[in-house]
Write an enzyme that holds these catalytic residues in place. Structure first.
Site, PDB file in Angstrom:
ATOM      1  N   LYS A  30    -110.580 -11.793 102.375  1.00  0.00           N
ATOM      2  CA  LYS A  30    -110.257 -11.620 100.965  1.00  0.00           C
ATOM      3  C   LYS A  30    -111.489 -11.074 100.247  1.00  0.00           C
ATOM      4  O   LYS A  30    -112.601 -11.602 100.406  1.00  0.00           O
ATOM      5  CB  LYS A  30    -109.839 -12.949 100.342  1.00  0.00           C
ATOM      6  CG  LYS A  30    -108.544 -13.524 100.907  1.00  0.00           C
ATOM      7  CD  LYS A  30    -107.324 -12.782 100.407  1.00  0.00           C
ATOM      8  CE  LYS A  30    -106.045 -13.487 100.787  1.00  0.00           C
ATOM      9  NZ  LYS A  30    -104.835 -12.820 100.270  1.00  0.00           N
TER      10      LYS A  30
ATOM     11  N   LYS B 164     -92.734 -10.900 103.597  1.00  0.00           N
ATOM     12  CA  LYS B 164     -92.893 -12.317 103.277  1.00  0.00           C
ATOM     13  C   LYS B 164     -91.544 -12.854 102.819  1.00  0.00           C
ATOM     14  O   LYS B 164     -90.893 -12.259 101.957  1.00  0.00           O
ATOM     15  CB  LYS B 164     -93.925 -12.526 102.169  1.00  0.00           C
ATOM     16  CG  LYS B 164     -95.359 -12.219 102.551  1.00  0.00           C
ATOM     17  CD  LYS B 164     -96.284 -12.436 101.363  1.00  0.00           C
ATOM     18  CE  LYS B 164     -97.736 -12.163 101.726  1.00  0.00           C
ATOM     19  NZ  LYS B 164     -98.625 -12.264 100.536  1.00  0.00           N
TER      20      LYS B 164
END
Length: 329
Positions: free
Chosen positions: A150, A246
């Site tokens: 990230k 997702k």
């Protein structure tokens, strides 16, 4: 056919803070659904996401809106027309899959016509922090075959380099969570190549990605926030090389399977992702993971305590839940 629907808010404390460009999470907030019929119970979980205008309250309200239909016997096909894609529909859809499997005596994998889930490589995530702290975190998981990093827009090159130096052999996914702009994406291409990054995930905001139609990246770019359902694919295919499926975005396994198949038909690569969640969110996603080039299902790994019988990680190798946990007998 008579069913009983139960929906509730469950909270799972994390073992450590999870930092991305949008903020810090210390607990996984989920909606758990149970559908009971004839003494058999099917379960599902959804994770409302503020980025998509969702909350625990809105998800529970959405579920309540369709209670009569679900308790009256509405099936997965009917559910698609009752609720929009999102966490509420995901929890209900997965509960229906689980209930169908238990009532029929056939596992979800058998109903799909696929092998039962097995151990697979799944990314371990390093949250945003100082480069030194990120390097320490990477050194602890350096043996993992796939690491997700990230980053934000401040010092992404330094952050990625710190992880790469600490984990020289791992494949890398870099995820700015929409925090970059066009100029930074272009400037980072040489860095991504030099640091052997395998995938760049949703670098720019979903509503500012039109320019990608005329851009040829050095490293494949994966759509996350830009793709939710099958109807998004024609536009996405002009801008991205990979799509992240997702279940909380697609609104359940039913639409996720259609999305994954549609992506493959268009020649796109596949990634399976998740929110920070319990294993009840991950078990259905394993049926997309088996089709995928990249898997990022480490949500439960961040929990202080997962649901009993859930998934198990061994240095970036994810084992499916114990038999009977979800979708199995």
């Amino acid at each position: 056919m008579s069913r009983t629907l139960r929906a509730q808010h469950d909270s799972f404390p994390l073992s450590q803070p999870f930092r991305i460009s949008r903020g810090v999470k210390t607990q996984a907030e989920v909606v758990t659904v149970e559908l009971a019929q004839g003494g058999v119970v099917g379960r599902g979980e959804g994770v409302p996401y503020a980025r998509y205008g969702e909350s625990i309250e809105s998800a529970l309200a959405g579920i309540e809106d369709v209670r009569v239909a679900l308790e009256g016997g509405a099936d997965r096909a009917q559910l698609l027309g009752l609720l929009p894609p999102g966490a509420a529909r995901n929890a209900l859809d997965c509960a229906l899959w689980d209930l169908e499997a238990r009532l029929s005596g056939r596992t979800v994998a058998a109903k799909i016509g696929a092998p039962e889930p097995e151990r697979l490589i799944s990314a371990l995530t390093i949250g945003i922090d100082s480069p030194m702290t990120m390097a320490v975190a990477a050194s602890r998981i350096a043996d993992a075959p796939l690491i997700k990093v990230k980053v934000d827009a401040t010092i992404p090159d330094t952050q990625i380099r710190a992880v790469r130096n600490a984990a020289p052999n791992a494949k890398l996914i870099v995820d700015p969570n929409e925090s970059w702009d066009q100029q930074l994406v272009r400037a980072m291409q040489v860095v991504l190549v030099a640091l052997r990054v395998d995938l760049l995930e949703q670098p720019v905001p979903a509503d500012a990605d039109e320019w990608l139609e005329d851009f040829t990246p050095e490293v494949p770019i994966c759509a996350d926030e830009s793709v939710h359902v099958t109807a998004d694919l024609d536009q996405v295919a002009r801008r991205y090389q990979v799509v992240n499926v997702k279940l909380d975005k697609s609104g359940g396994l039913t639409e996720a399977l259609a999305l994954a198949r549609g992506a493959r038909e268009r020649g796109l690569g596949l990634m399976t992702g998740c929110m920070i969640s319990s294993s009840l969110s991950i078990a259905p996603a394993l049926h997309i993971a088996r089709m995928s080039d990249f898997v990022d299902l480490d949500g439960p790994i961040w929990l202080r305590e997962d649901r009993p019988g859930g998934v198990r990680d061994e240095a970036g190798r994810l084992w499916p839940p114990q038999p009977g946990f979800w979708g199995t007998l």
